[in-house]
Write a protein that holds these residues in place. Sequence first.
Motif, PDB file in Angstrom:
ATOM      1  N   ASP A  39    -148.941  26.171  22.720  1.00 27.18           N
ATOM      2  CA  ASP A  39    -147.559  25.708  22.483  1.00 27.18           C
ATOM      3  C   ASP A  39    -147.261  24.424  23.255  1.00 27.18           C
ATOM      4  N   PRO A  50    -144.825  25.357  27.826  1.00 22.81           N
ATOM      5  CA  PRO A  50    -143.711  26.313  27.763  1.00 22.81           C
ATOM      6  C   PRO A  50    -144.068  27.752  28.137  1.00 22.81           C
ATOM      7  N   ASP A  51    -145.173  28.272  27.589  1.00 26.72           N
ATOM      8  CA  ASP A  51    -145.450  29.684  27.876  1.00 26.72           C
ATOM      9  C   ASP A  51    -145.837  29.877  29.340  1.00 26.72           C
ATOM     10  N   TRP A  69    -136.125  30.936  28.208  1.00 29.34           N
ATOM     11  CA  TRP A  69    -136.994  29.832  28.648  1.00 29.34           C
ATOM     12  C   TRP A  69    -136.195  29.008  29.660  1.00 29.34           C
ATOM     13  N   TRP A  90    -134.173  16.752  21.037  1.00 33.44           N
ATOM     14  CA  TRP A  90    -134.064  18.104  20.455  1.00 33.44           C
ATOM     15  C   TRP A  90    -134.851  19.122  21.283  1.00 33.44           C
ATOM     16  N   PHE A  91    -135.885  18.691  21.983  1.00 36.08           N
ATOM     17  CA  PHE A  91    -136.597  19.598  22.897  1.00 36.08           C
ATOM     18  C   PHE A  91    -136.016  19.317  24.271  1.00 36.08           C
ATOM     19  N   ARG A  92    -135.101  20.185  24.709  1.00 33.18           N
ATOM     20  CA  ARG A  92    -134.272  19.890  25.876  1.00 33.18           C
ATOM     21  C   ARG A  92    -135.009  20.208  27.175  1.00 33.18           C
ATOM     22  N   ASP A  97    -136.392  21.621  35.583  1.00 31.83           N
ATOM     23  CA  ASP A  97    -137.629  21.848  34.828  1.00 31.83           C
ATOM     24  C   ASP A  97    -138.469  20.564  34.795  1.00 31.83           C
ATOM     25  N   GLN A 153    -143.949  22.931  18.122  1.00 30.59           N
ATOM     26  CA  GLN A 153    -142.576  22.828  18.640  1.00 30.59           C
ATOM     27  C   GLN A 153    -141.637  22.173  17.620  1.00 30.59           C
ATOM     28  N   VAL A 157    -138.673  24.645  17.571  1.00 33.11           N
ATOM     29  CA  VAL A 157    -137.400  24.206  18.158  1.00 33.11           C
ATOM     30  C   VAL A 157    -136.640  23.264  17.209  1.00 33.11           C
TER      31      VAL A 157
HETATM   32  N1  FO1 Z   1    -136.661  26.371  23.185  1.00 29.66           N
HETATM   33  C1  FO1 Z   1    -135.606  26.043  22.425  1.00 29.66           C
HETATM   34  O1  FO1 Z   1    -135.219  26.811  21.559  1.00 29.66           O
HETATM   35  N2  FO1 Z   1    -134.967  24.819  22.582  1.00 29.66           N
HETATM   36  C2  FO1 Z   1    -135.349  23.922  23.529  1.00 29.66           C
HETATM   37  O2  FO1 Z   1    -134.753  22.862  23.649  1.00 29.66           O
HETATM   38  C3  FO1 Z   1    -136.457  24.287  24.380  1.00 29.66           C
HETATM   39  C4  FO1 Z   1    -136.873  23.458  25.407  1.00 29.66           C
HETATM   40  C5  FO1 Z   1    -137.899  23.901  26.271  1.00 29.66           C
HETATM   41  C6  FO1 Z   1    -138.263  23.129  27.378  1.00 29.66           C
HETATM   42  C7  FO1 Z   1    -139.262  23.565  28.243  1.00 29.66           C
HETATM   43  C8  FO1 Z   1    -139.890  24.787  27.997  1.00 29.66           C
HETATM   44  O3  FO1 Z   1    -140.848  25.200  28.839  1.00 29.66           O
HETATM   45  C9  FO1 Z   1    -139.537  25.568  26.901  1.00 29.66           C
HETATM   46  C10 FO1 Z   1    -138.535  25.139  26.044  1.00 29.66           C
HETATM   47  N3  FO1 Z   1    -138.148  25.911  24.954  1.00 29.66           N
HETATM   48  C11 FO1 Z   1    -137.096  25.536  24.170  1.00 29.66           C
HETATM   49  C12 FO1 Z   1    -138.820  27.159  24.647  1.00 29.66           C
HETATM   50  C13 FO1 Z   1    -140.145  26.990  23.875  1.00 29.66           C
HETATM   51  O4  FO1 Z   1    -140.039  26.238  22.732  1.00 29.66           O
HETATM   52  C14 FO1 Z   1    -140.656  28.379  23.504  1.00 29.66           C
HETATM   53  O5  FO1 Z   1    -140.685  29.172  24.658  1.00 29.66           O
HETATM   54  C15 FO1 Z   1    -142.010  28.506  22.960  1.00 29.66           C
HETATM   55  O6  FO1 Z   1    -142.927  27.533  23.028  1.00 29.66           O
HETATM   56  C16 FO1 Z   1    -142.345  29.770  22.179  1.00 29.66           C
HETATM   57  O7  FO1 Z   1    -143.015  30.648  23.014  1.00 29.66           O
END
Ligand code: FO1
Length: 316
Positions: A39, A50-51, A69, A90-92, A97, A153, A157
């Motif tokens: 991911d 992210p994970d 998250w 859009w990816f906040r 972090d 992503q 996302v």
């Molecule tokens: N998930 C969202 O739904 N919106 C986000 O803007 C977002 C940002 C983000 C930033 C850092 C991070 O480590 C995870 C983030 N995630 C966000 C979660 C991520 O997309 C998911 O956890 C996964 O990759 C699915 O497991």
Amino acid sequence: MSSNGQVVLLAGGVGGARLAHGLQAHLGPGLTVIVNTADDVERHGLLVSPDHDTVMYTLAGIDNREWGWGLAGETFAAADMLGRYGEETWFRLGDRDLATHIVRTARLRRGDRPTVIARDLQRSLGVAATILPMSDAPVRTEVRTDDGWLAFQDYFVRLHQEPTVHEVRFQGIEDASATPEVEAAIQAAEAIVIAPSNPFVSIRPILDVAGVAAAVQGARARRVPVVAVSGIIGGAALKGPADRMLVSLGHEASALGVARQYVGLIDLFVLDRIDAALEAPIQALGMRTLVTDTIMAGDPGRARLAGEILQPALDR
Ligand code: FO1
């Protein structure tokens, strides 16, 4: 239940992090989490994992429980400023972090291994367990939708998991192999647990890394129990698109549909009481079953489920 047991958990994000938290409460440093890195994504020149970070923040007790998250009490001043410069936001990425991604990326540029960087980040946050990236090589999940292949992503996302997924592939998987740390953890494991994470985009990439599935099979040959927990309850995923993916990839959206993904790999399948009627068909796949409450409500719920899994796994 043994409290000194070495247990390996294969995990994705939220569901994996919750179970990891419960297992850490029982095992402390005896827990090793092998986490999906397919991911991972580059944003603003920084590598985001992210994970790994969801599991790390959860095990450090600083995770944002509302979102599943990121960090508790997070702010987005930097993201707002990036938006003013015309960057896509859009990816906040939260302000605190961002520090994780800055350190990770700077050290990668200096030539440090992802596994070593991850361990140092975890130590700085006081995480008792060990979280190992599934590989040091970059692997990226892509999903095929009606509009063609999308980076994970973008699908997850930016497009809110709305497109139907017809196929999943892992770019770079051919060049990825298990690290010495991953191999050693599986070698030392007294039990291996597969988290209630998405079987297709969280667990499959870990198992597809060269050496991982073979190491798990080697452990089974040594009579180490391998347990998987269903992330589908009453036909629905608690979070994320696993239920829809099961259907669009040609399977059944149920605990049975999940269990079928792990035939030949696991000895015990944990399913929710709501799905008790599926026990017999799941046993017919050649695995034992444990029927319990798989919803992890709060810290006590996480520790309870972890304890229930460890009991049959470690008390053999
Ligand atoms: N998930 C969202 O739904 N919106 C986000 O803007 C977002 C940002 C983000 C930033 C850092 C991070 O480590 C995870 C983030 N995630 C966000 C979660 C991520 O997309 C998911 O956890 C996964 O990759 C699915 O497991």
